[in-house]
Design a protein around this motif. Structure first.
Motif, short mmCIF file in Angstrom:
data_model
loop_
_atom_site.label_atom_id
_atom_site.label_comp_id
_atom_site.label_asym_id
_atom_site.label_seq_id
_atom_site.Cartn_x
_atom_site.Cartn_y
_atom_site.Cartn_z
N VAL A 52 -8.37 -13.54 -3.11
CA VAL A 52 -6.89 -13.62 -3.41
C VAL A 52 -6.39 -12.13 -2.71
O VAL A 52 -5.17 -12.09 -1.98
CB VAL A 52 -6.43 -13.65 -4.88
N SER A 53 -6.95 -10.82 -3.13
CA SER A 53 -6.58 -9.91 -2.60
C SER A 53 -6.57 -9.45 -1.39
O SER A 53 -5.86 -8.55 -0.54
CB SER A 53 -6.91 -8.56 -3.65
N ALA A 54 -7.72 -10.02 -0.62
CA ALA A 54 -7.93 -9.70 0.73
C ALA A 54 -6.67 -10.02 1.54
O ALA A 54 -6.37 -9.24 2.46
CB ALA A 54 -9.09 -10.71 1.33
N PHE A 55 -6.13 -11.10 1.35
CA PHE A 55 -4.68 -11.41 2.24
C PHE A 55 -3.84 -10.10 2.23
O PHE A 55 -3.12 -9.76 3.03
CB PHE A 55 -4.32 -12.52 1.56
N PHE A 56 -3.62 -9.76 0.88
CA PHE A 56 -2.55 -8.69 0.91
C PHE A 56 -2.92 -7.23 1.32
O PHE A 56 -2.01 -6.68 1.60
CB PHE A 56 -2.09 -8.55 -0.89
N TRP A 57 -4.40 -6.94 1.31
CA TRP A 57 -4.59 -5.67 1.85
C TRP A 57 -4.23 -5.89 3.29
O TRP A 57 -3.92 -4.65 4.03
CB TRP A 57 -6.04 -5.51 1.54
N SER A 58 -4.76 -6.86 4.05
CA SER A 58 -4.44 -6.63 5.42
C SER A 58 -3.21 -6.97 5.73
O SER A 58 -2.61 -6.40 6.84
CB SER A 58 -5.48 -7.97 6.07
N TYR A 59 -2.38 -7.91 5.01
CA TYR A 59 -1.20 -7.93 5.26
C TYR A 59 -0.34 -6.53 5.00
O TYR A 59 0.55 -6.40 6.13
CB TYR A 59 -0.37 -8.98 4.28
N ALA A 60 -0.53 -5.89 4.21
CA ALA A 60 0.10 -4.65 3.95
C ALA A 60 0.09 -3.51 5.07
O ALA A 60 0.66 -2.85 5.42
CB ALA A 60 -0.24 -4.02 2.51
N LEU A 61 -1.43 -3.46 5.36
CA LEU A 61 -2.09 -2.42 6.17
C LEU A 61 -1.69 -2.37 7.58
O LEU A 61 -1.48 -1.71 8.45
CB LEU A 61 -3.41 -1.92 6.07
N PHE A 62 -1.47 -3.77 8.05
CA PHE A 62 -1.25 -4.12 9.66
C PHE A 62 0.30 -4.53 9.86
O PHE A 62 0.58 -4.77 10.97
CB PHE A 62 -1.91 -5.50 9.84
N GLN A 63 1.15 -4.32 9.00
CA GLN A 63 2.61 -4.41 9.20
C GLN A 63 3.20 -3.62 10.25
O GLN A 63 3.69 -4.12 11.54
CB GLN A 63 3.45 -4.27 8.01
N VAL A 64 2.76 -2.27 10.34
CA VAL A 64 3.32 -1.44 11.30
C VAL A 64 2.67 -1.82 12.84
O VAL A 64 3.54 -2.16 13.85
CB VAL A 64 3.18 -0.05 11.03
N PRO A 65 1.48 -1.93 12.83
CA PRO A 65 0.79 -2.29 14.08
C PRO A 65 1.18 -3.69 14.65
O PRO A 65 1.50 -3.78 15.85
CB PRO A 65 -0.90 -2.35 13.77
N ALA A 66 1.36 -4.47 13.69
CA ALA A 66 1.55 -6.01 14.19
C ALA A 66 3.32 -5.94 14.75
O ALA A 66 3.61 -6.65 15.77
CB ALA A 66 1.72 -6.87 12.93
N GLY A 67 4.02 -5.11 13.96
CA GLY A 67 5.43 -5.01 14.66
C GLY A 67 5.51 -4.39 16.05
O GLY A 67 6.16 -4.80 16.67
#
Length: 569
Positions: A52-67
């Motif tokens: 469950v937490s794997a999603f939120f770790w990658s989602y949180a840390l990749f926001q700036v690069p993805a933008g």
């Protein structure tokens, strides 16, 4: 007569809203199916927490690069790719056979979804005049809220539909998790005590009767024989004598009360549901068979959404074949007018301010703790309703949606609330006041849930107690969303030109909080949680909201970001 402006911009907003709907549908459908996934793949509590937490770790840390990727390659290309990728990784979950694989796919899904809202925000900015951006942003946000709210309804209904479609409602031998334990529970519901009705039935029965056959079946504790016994509706009526009817789900109660008038198909389905309710830890739920087709279906939907976005969207309104010059002029009408030859420079990222400002740290920790308290609704509520209140899947899907629907009212009321506070107390308390009060209100919601769990409103399985618990969790949802407009307004007041940086920084910490919740909630609950485990988890959520309220009092919207010379930006 001058031609009227076309309205392609609202089509663009509409397809972006649909992508936000799909975003939340794919994000939370696996949470509703979590118990089925855990049982089928034999996932440990620690492994489930990582899943469950794997999603939120990658989602949180990749926001700036993805933008940044969206800005570099264009929103049309980037968001289409993101939709296809997160849909692919969601659909592939339907084929997994190991814990490692599901964790990898959830990490990849989080990476893909991280770029969704940065790209959606840029799409709204590029396609709407400044005077309509608030409405456009609200539409996209609302799409996500609707997706989150209907996910339990769609997931639960489709899981049951696919489960029955595949092989009917009857138990299969492998769905008897513990035949010896199941037999013991049927013969002796309480330790050292056989059920009176069963003892009499076994003693008085003729050697060739169903009762005698039942006794032999239970003694043998054979999966095949026990499944055959549970699947035979004719063996159920004796068990209905003297059972606590008030603890049954209302629709199952009505079916069993009219047992003789039910068709054989309905009797088999009712028998299955009765034994699932009576033996919640010894047998698998029927809907557990249907989680794989559901995630594959939801993943497949993403292909159509991605194609629709690619077909309708353009990075520049002037490049759209259906957007006339009048609409392009309308979109740009109230944009700032810059002198010819002006070079637009991007302000430096305010790392120093973000890392050293107590007000922003108050905001970051507030969002961290808020997500720790709130994520119970998004990921753990279906399991709570199942294991604490023994709510069947269809009713569980409805009840799990109620708090998320209720949260809409918080969003609608939160804006006027913070505006009135600001007019009354100024920006400092106009932002921190609504946030702090809303978090304390959420604490009250969890206290109500704790009271239900400890019998303050009668049996935990009674309809009254269940709805009071749902009301408490709805209060949590309303309170959380009640503070969202003030949180966004704080970032806008403080951020100035750096509003997106301030929002993104705090949102990152909020999603790290979501990841942390997923880990520690599984550690607290384990595979077979008791009442005390659920008490500890709800108490921790209440404490997180209380800390969030304290941190909100550190937020000062009257002190904006300043450059190195001390001037506000």
């Amino acid at each position: 007569m001058e031609p009227k402006a076309t309205r392609i911009r609202w089509g663009v907003v509409g397809v972006t809203t649909i992508s936000a709907f799909l975003l939340y549908l794919d994000r939370y459908c696996v949470s509703f199916a979590g118990s089925a996934i855990q049982q089928e793949l034999n996932v440990s509590p620690a492994g489930m927490g990582l899943f469950v937490s794997a999603f939120f770790w990658s989602y949180a840390l990749f926001q700036v690069p993805a933008g940044w990727i969206g800005q570099r390659f264009g929103i049309r290309t980037a968001l289409t790719a993101y939709i296809l990728l997160w849909s692919l990784f969601t659909g592939l979950l339907g084929f997994v056979s190991s814990v490692t694989t599901i964790i990898i796919f959830r990490l990849l899904c989080g990476l893909a979804q991280a770029g969704a809202f940065p790209c959606a925000g840029r799409a709204v900015r590029d396609w709407l005049p400044m005077s309509q951006r608030g409405t456009g942003s609200a539409c996209v946000t609302f799409g996500g809220r609707v997706g989150g709210a209907v996910t339990p309804l769609l997931t639960g209904s489709l899981m049951l539909f696919f489960a029955v479609l595949r092989s009917g409602p009857e138990f299969q031998s492998h769905e008897i998790l513990s035949p010896a334990s199941a037999a013991q529970a049927i013969i002796a519901p309480h330790a050292n005590e056989a059920a009176d009705w069963y003892r009499k039935l076994r003693t008085d029965a003729a050697p060739d009767s169903d009762a005698s056959r039942l006794a032999r079946t239970l003694v043998d504790t054979d999966r095949e024989k026990l499944a055959a016994f549970l699947n035979d509706p004719a063996t159920l009526p004796p068990f209905l004598v003297g059972i606590p009817w008030e603890e049954l789900p209302p629709d199952l109660y009505r079916r069993l009360q009219s047992w003789d008038s039910q068709s054989p198909d309905h009797q088999r389905e009712a028998a299955r549901r009765f034994w699932e309710s009576a033996l919640p830890k010894q047998v698998k739920k029927l809907e557990a068979r249907g989680w794989r087709p559901v995630v594959i279906l939801f993943g497949g939907m993403g292909v159509f959404v991605a194609l629709a976005f690619w077909w309708l969207f353009r990075d520049d309104p002037s490049q759209h074949p259906w957007c006339n010059a009048e609409e392009v002029e309308l979109i740009h009408r109230d944009w700032p007018k810059l002198p010819a030859g002006t070079v637009i420079s991007t302000p430096k990222f305010p790392w120093r301010f973000l890392l050293t400002n107590p007000s922003l740290w108050g905001n970051s920790v507030m969002q961290f703790m808020t997500n720790v308290g709130w994520l119970f609704l998004g990921t753990t509520l279906p399991r709570y309703l199942d294991e604490v209140h023994h709510v069947p899947v269809l009713q569980r899907s409805v009840l799990a949606s109620v708090p998320l629907f209720a949260g809409w009212f918080g969003i609608l009321l939160g804006g006027p609330w913070t505006d009135r506070w600001t007019a009354w107390k100024g920006r400092k308390w106009g932002r921190r006041g609504p946030i702090a009060c809303s978090r304390l209100l959420a604490v009250g919601g969890y206290l109500l849930v704790l009271a239900v769990m400890w019998g303050a409103f009668g049996s935990r399985e009674s309809l009254t107690a269940i709805w009071i618990a749902v009301a408490g969790l709805s209060l949590v949802a309303v309170a959380t969303d009640l503070g969202v407009p003030a949180t966004w307004a704080f970032a806008q007041d403080v951020g100035g030109k750096h509003t997106s940086a301030v929002l993104g920084w705090a949102n990152m910490w909020g999603n790290i909080g979501a990841a942390v919740f997923s880990l520690f909630s599984e550690m607290i609950l384990g595979k077979t949680p008791g009442l005390m485990h659920w008490t500890w988890l709800c108490s921790a959520c209440a404490a997180a909201f209380a800390i969030s309220a304290v941190c909100a009092c550190l937020m000062d919207a009257s002190r904006p970001v300043a450059d190195d010379s001390g001037h506000s930006l």
